[in-house]
Motif scaffolding. Sequence first.
Motif, PDB file in Angstrom:
ATOM      1  N   THR A  62     -39.087  25.710 -49.971  1.00  0.00           N
ATOM      2  CA  THR A  62     -39.810  25.537 -49.325  1.00  0.00           C
ATOM      3  C   THR A  62     -41.001  26.357 -49.723  1.00  0.00           C
ATOM      4  O   THR A  62     -42.556  25.471 -49.543  1.00  0.00           O
ATOM      5  N   LYS A  95     -37.304  16.122 -47.410  1.00  0.00           N
ATOM      6  CA  LYS A  95     -37.268  15.688 -45.657  1.00  0.00           C
ATOM      7  C   LYS A  95     -37.594  16.613 -44.785  1.00  0.00           C
ATOM      8  O   LYS A  95     -38.867  16.731 -43.765  1.00  0.00           O
ATOM      9  N   LEU A  96     -36.728  17.739 -44.896  1.00  0.00           N
ATOM     10  CA  LEU A  96     -36.942  18.976 -44.271  1.00  0.00           C
ATOM     11  C   LEU A  96     -38.449  19.570 -43.787  1.00  0.00           C
ATOM     12  O   LEU A  96     -38.936  20.470 -43.023  1.00  0.00           O
ATOM     13  N   ASN A  97     -39.010  19.976 -45.552  1.00  0.00           N
ATOM     14  CA  ASN A  97     -40.033  19.734 -45.462  1.00  0.00           C
ATOM     15  C   ASN A  97     -41.291  19.241 -45.811  1.00  0.00           C
ATOM     16  O   ASN A  97     -42.219  19.394 -45.800  1.00  0.00           O
ATOM     17  N   ALA A 114     -33.323  27.922 -49.420  1.00  0.00           N
ATOM     18  CA  ALA A 114     -34.255  27.215 -48.680  1.00  0.00           C
ATOM     19  C   ALA A 114     -35.514  27.734 -48.616  1.00  0.00           C
ATOM     20  O   ALA A 114     -36.763  26.705 -48.995  1.00  0.00           O
ATOM     21  N   ALA A 120     -33.775  18.340 -48.845  1.00  0.00           N
ATOM     22  CA  ALA A 120     -34.307  19.385 -48.537  1.00  0.00           C
ATOM     23  C   ALA A 120     -36.144  18.963 -48.308  1.00  0.00           C
ATOM     24  O   ALA A 120     -36.910  19.655 -47.705  1.00  0.00           O
TER      25      ALA A 120
END
Length: 124
Positions: free
Chosen positions: A107, A70-72, A103, A68
């Motif tokens: 974030t 990495k997605l940010n 999510a 998660a």
Amino acid sequence: MPRVKRGTKRSDRRKKILKRASGYFLTKSKLYQAAQEAVERGLKFAYTGRKQKKRQFRSLWIVRIGAAAKLNGLSYSQFISGLKKAGIELDRKVLADIAVNDAAGFTALAQQAKDANAAAKQVA
């Protein structure tokens, strides 16, 4: 003096072991000595398994948090470091749950971690 009789102690002890061994393969569920060895071995594995379960869950949470993060745009270590600098004390279990189920909330945490890391860089 009357002789000492065993009463039901021996059979009770054997029954307890054989009951624990029910479902084991072949003689391990039928014969007392084999059952006793199998039960003791099983209890040993159960004890170590309870310790391993804690390790395995922690590494699962870390993988989820890392994915998660990495997605940010953060690595796992940057994310955790940023949270510590921001003074956010959430354990990995809770962070992993937020990463999976919320999510937007994750974030927001990642943004706070980024801000804290940036502020720490400016000070240094």
